[in-house]
Write an enzyme that holds these catalytic residues in place. Structure first.
Site, PDB file in Angstrom:
ATOM      1  N   ILE A 268     -52.665 100.837 -23.985  1.00  0.00           N
ATOM      2  CA  ILE A 268     -52.840  99.992 -22.789  1.00  0.00           C
ATOM      3  C   ILE A 268     -51.605  99.115 -22.700  1.00  0.00           C
ATOM      4  O   ILE A 268     -51.352  98.280 -23.576  1.00  0.00           O
ATOM      5  CB  ILE A 268     -54.087  99.077 -22.850  1.00  0.00           C
ATOM      6  CG1 ILE A 268     -55.370  99.900 -23.045  1.00  0.00           C
ATOM      7  CG2 ILE A 268     -54.185  98.250 -21.559  1.00  0.00           C
ATOM      8  CD1 ILE A 268     -56.655  99.055 -23.058  1.00  0.00           C
ATOM      9  N   ASP A 269     -50.794  99.312 -21.677  1.00  0.00           N
ATOM     10  CA  ASP A 269     -49.706  98.372 -21.415  1.00  0.00           C
ATOM     11  C   ASP A 269     -50.229  97.429 -20.329  1.00  0.00           C
ATOM     12  O   ASP A 269     -50.638  97.878 -19.261  1.00  0.00           O
ATOM     13  CB  ASP A 269     -48.432  99.081 -20.960  1.00  0.00           C
ATOM     14  CG  ASP A 269     -47.289  98.085 -20.865  1.00  0.00           C
ATOM     15  OD1 ASP A 269     -46.965  97.465 -21.887  1.00  0.00           O
ATOM     16  OD2 ASP A 269     -46.759  97.890 -19.761  1.00  0.00           O
TER      17      ASP A 269
ATOM     18  N   ASP B  60     -48.131 103.854 -25.552  1.00  0.00           N
ATOM     19  CA  ASP B  60     -48.779 102.546 -25.427  1.00  0.00           C
ATOM     20  C   ASP B  60     -50.159 102.797 -24.832  1.00  0.00           C
ATOM     21  O   ASP B  60     -50.288 103.186 -23.667  1.00  0.00           O
ATOM     22  CB  ASP B  60     -47.973 101.606 -24.517  1.00  0.00           C
ATOM     23  CG  ASP B  60     -48.472 100.168 -24.649  1.00  0.00           C
ATOM     24  OD1 ASP B  60     -49.629  99.987 -25.085  1.00  0.00           O
ATOM     25  OD2 ASP B  60     -47.719  99.236 -24.316  1.00  0.00           O
TER      26      ASP B  60
ATOM     27  N   ASP C  49     -43.421 100.421 -24.727  1.00  0.00           N
ATOM     28  CA  ASP C  49     -43.620  99.780 -23.415  1.00  0.00           C
ATOM     29  C   ASP C  49     -42.865 100.519 -22.313  1.00  0.00           C
ATOM     30  O   ASP C  49     -43.306 100.525 -21.164  1.00  0.00           O
ATOM     31  CB  ASP C  49     -43.094  98.332 -23.428  1.00  0.00           C
ATOM     32  CG  ASP C  49     -43.876  97.421 -24.356  1.00  0.00           C
ATOM     33  OD1 ASP C  49     -45.107  97.478 -24.337  1.00  0.00           O
ATOM     34  OD2 ASP C  49     -43.242  96.637 -25.094  1.00  0.00           O
TER      35      ASP C  49
ATOM     36  N   GLU D 148     -48.105 101.880 -30.290  1.00  0.00           N
ATOM     37  CA  GLU D 148     -48.051 100.421 -30.433  1.00  0.00           C
ATOM     38  C   GLU D 148     -48.963  99.916 -31.542  1.00  0.00           C
ATOM     39  O   GLU D 148     -48.527  99.142 -32.397  1.00  0.00           O
ATOM     40  CB  GLU D 148     -48.443  99.715 -29.124  1.00  0.00           C
ATOM     41  CG  GLU D 148     -48.555  98.212 -29.344  1.00  0.00           C
ATOM     42  CD  GLU D 148     -48.685  97.389 -28.080  1.00  0.00           C
ATOM     43  OE1 GLU D 148     -48.971  97.935 -27.021  1.00  0.00           O
ATOM     44  OE2 GLU D 148     -48.474  96.170 -28.199  1.00  0.00           O
TER      45      GLU D 148
ATOM     46  N   THR E 182     -52.287  94.643 -21.686  1.00  0.00           N
ATOM     47  CA  THR E 182     -53.578  94.326 -22.326  1.00  0.00           C
ATOM     48  C   THR E 182     -54.122  92.986 -21.822  1.00  0.00           C
ATOM     49  O   THR E 182     -55.325  92.831 -21.612  1.00  0.00           O
ATOM     50  CB  THR E 182     -53.414  94.320 -23.860  1.00  0.00           C
ATOM     51  OG1 THR E 182     -52.976  95.611 -24.266  1.00  0.00           O
ATOM     52  CG2 THR E 182     -54.725  93.994 -24.563  1.00  0.00           C
TER      53      THR E 182
HETATM   54  C1  IPD Z   1     -46.706  93.929 -22.970  1.00  0.00           C
HETATM   55  C2  IPD Z   1     -46.577  94.001 -21.490  1.00  0.00           C
HETATM   56  C3  IPD Z   1     -45.980  92.704 -21.005  1.00  0.00           C
HETATM   57  C4  IPD Z   1     -44.636  92.459 -21.620  1.00  0.00           C
HETATM   58  C5  IPD Z   1     -44.684  92.533 -23.115  1.00  0.00           C
HETATM   59  C6  IPD Z   1     -45.361  93.816 -23.577  1.00  0.00           C
HETATM   60  P1  IPD Z   1     -48.870  95.004 -24.007  1.00  0.00           P
HETATM   61  O1  IPD Z   1     -47.332  95.036 -23.495  1.00  0.00           O
HETATM   62  O2  IPD Z   1     -45.787  95.085 -21.083  1.00  0.00           O
HETATM   63  O3  IPD Z   1     -45.810  92.730 -19.649  1.00  0.00           O
HETATM   64  O4  IPD Z   1     -44.201  91.184 -21.265  1.00  0.00           O
HETATM   65  O5  IPD Z   1     -43.373  92.502 -23.605  1.00  0.00           O
HETATM   66  O6  IPD Z   1     -45.468  93.813 -24.975  1.00  0.00           O
HETATM   67  O7  IPD Z   1     -48.948  93.985 -25.115  1.00  0.00           O
HETATM   68  O8  IPD Z   1     -49.713  94.634 -22.855  1.00  0.00           O
HETATM   69  O9  IPD Z   1     -49.062  96.389 -24.470  1.00  0.00           O
HETATM   70 CA    CA Z   2     -50.209  97.770 -25.446  1.00  0.00          CA
END
Ligand code: IPD
Ligand code: CA
Length: 276
Positions: A94-95, A92, A222, A72, A97
């Site tokens: 941290i998913d 990813d 993601d 990412e 964040t």
């Molecule tokens: C996000 C999360 C969030 C989703 C976004 C993602 P991130 O990833 O999964 O729930 O709504 O589409 O981009 O930015 O926390 O890595």
């Molecule tokens: Ca992320």
């Protein structure tokens, strides 16, 4: 011809990397001094996202120098990415964040591996709740080593369905998001959730805690890992409009098999903020 990859060996590596990454995330979670940068006013990245991605990328390059990588933070820095048929790790760091920054205990590291643009290995680890989801193609899906399976739900009115509001805030985008929630509420959905980590929400479908998840606007990192876990748990991941899932098309419907059709029929699948 691509060299055959030993998926069980790759899984052992991915679990080890996820556990080390999890320790980094958990230590930072306990401290208050994490530096935050803003991709936009509502889209956050922290020094921990970057450090975890650097760590995992270095491990992949050392262990599998012949494989491609899609992370990412590196993709965001470059401003563009592609996912090709060659063996590719989708990371990813941290998913969730925003959850991480707000101390909401629902963030994870997500490590997926794709061949022919299809997820064949997934590790998703929430170090705060100590829950590690894992799967390789053909081997079943597991939560902390125990087999998991999707729910038997077949109707919206007996289902809990999750979605996220993403990062679109223009009027047409907001209208689209609300229209789809309204459609499910009109179908008398038992309840809805929005938990802020698409990787973990797809894993929640895999273990039957929720029945379905959909989102428009996601990226391959993601969901790549979680899609493998979901499919191995008996679930279905596809384009909400009924087409096969394309990880780069930025949309997903992940559900127990009996719910795919009713949800797909209920949703508007033409977001104004994505190419059709
Ligand atoms: C996000 C999360 C969030 C989703 C976004 C993602 P991130 O990833 O999964 O729930 O709504 O589409 O981009 O930015 O926390 O890595
Ligand atoms: Ca992320």
């Amino acid at each position: 011809m691509a060299t055959e990859v030993d998926l069980q060996a790759a899984l052992a590596h991915a679990i080890e990397w996820a556990q080390t990454a999890g320790t980094m995330i958990k230590q930072a979670w306990r401290s208050d001094g994490v530096t935050i940068e803003y991709k936009s006013s509502i889209d956050l990245v922290t020094e921990v996202d970057k450090a975890v991605e650097d760590y995992i990328m270095a491990q992949i390059k050392k262990t599998y120098p012949e494989h491609a990588v899609l992370g990412e933070e590196s993709a965001s820095a470059q401003g563009a990415y592609s996912l090709e048929a060659v063996p590719t790790w989708c990371v990813d760091p941290i998913d969730g964040t925003t959850n991480f920054v707000h101390h909401f205990p629902f963030s994870c590291v997500s490590i997926g591996f794709c061949i022919d643009r299809t997820p064949v290995l997934g590790v998703v680890f929430n170090p705060i709740l100590n829950e590690l989801f894992s799967a390789v193609r053909g081997g079943g899906a597991f939560l902390n080593g125990e087999p998991i399976h999707v729910s038997a739900a077949t109707s919206i009115d007996r289902s809990v369905i999750s979605t996220n509001v993403g990062f679109v805030r223009d009027a047409a985008g907001i209208e689209f998001i609300l229209e789809n929630m309204k459609a499910l509420l009109t179908h008398n959905v038992r309840s809805m959730r929005s938990l802020g980590s698409s990787a973990l929400e797809v894993c929640l479908v895999a273990c039957g805690r929720i029945d379905a998840f959909y989102e428009f606007g996601i990226h391959p990192w993601d969901i790549a890992a979680a899609v493998c876990i979901l499919r191995e748990a008996g679930g279905v991941a596809m384009d909400p409009d009924g087409r096969p899932l394309d990880l780069t098309r930025r949309r997903i419907l992940a559900a127990a098999p009996g719910l795919i059709e009713p949800i797909s029929q209920a949703l508007n699948t033409h977001p104004p903020f994505l190419p059709q």
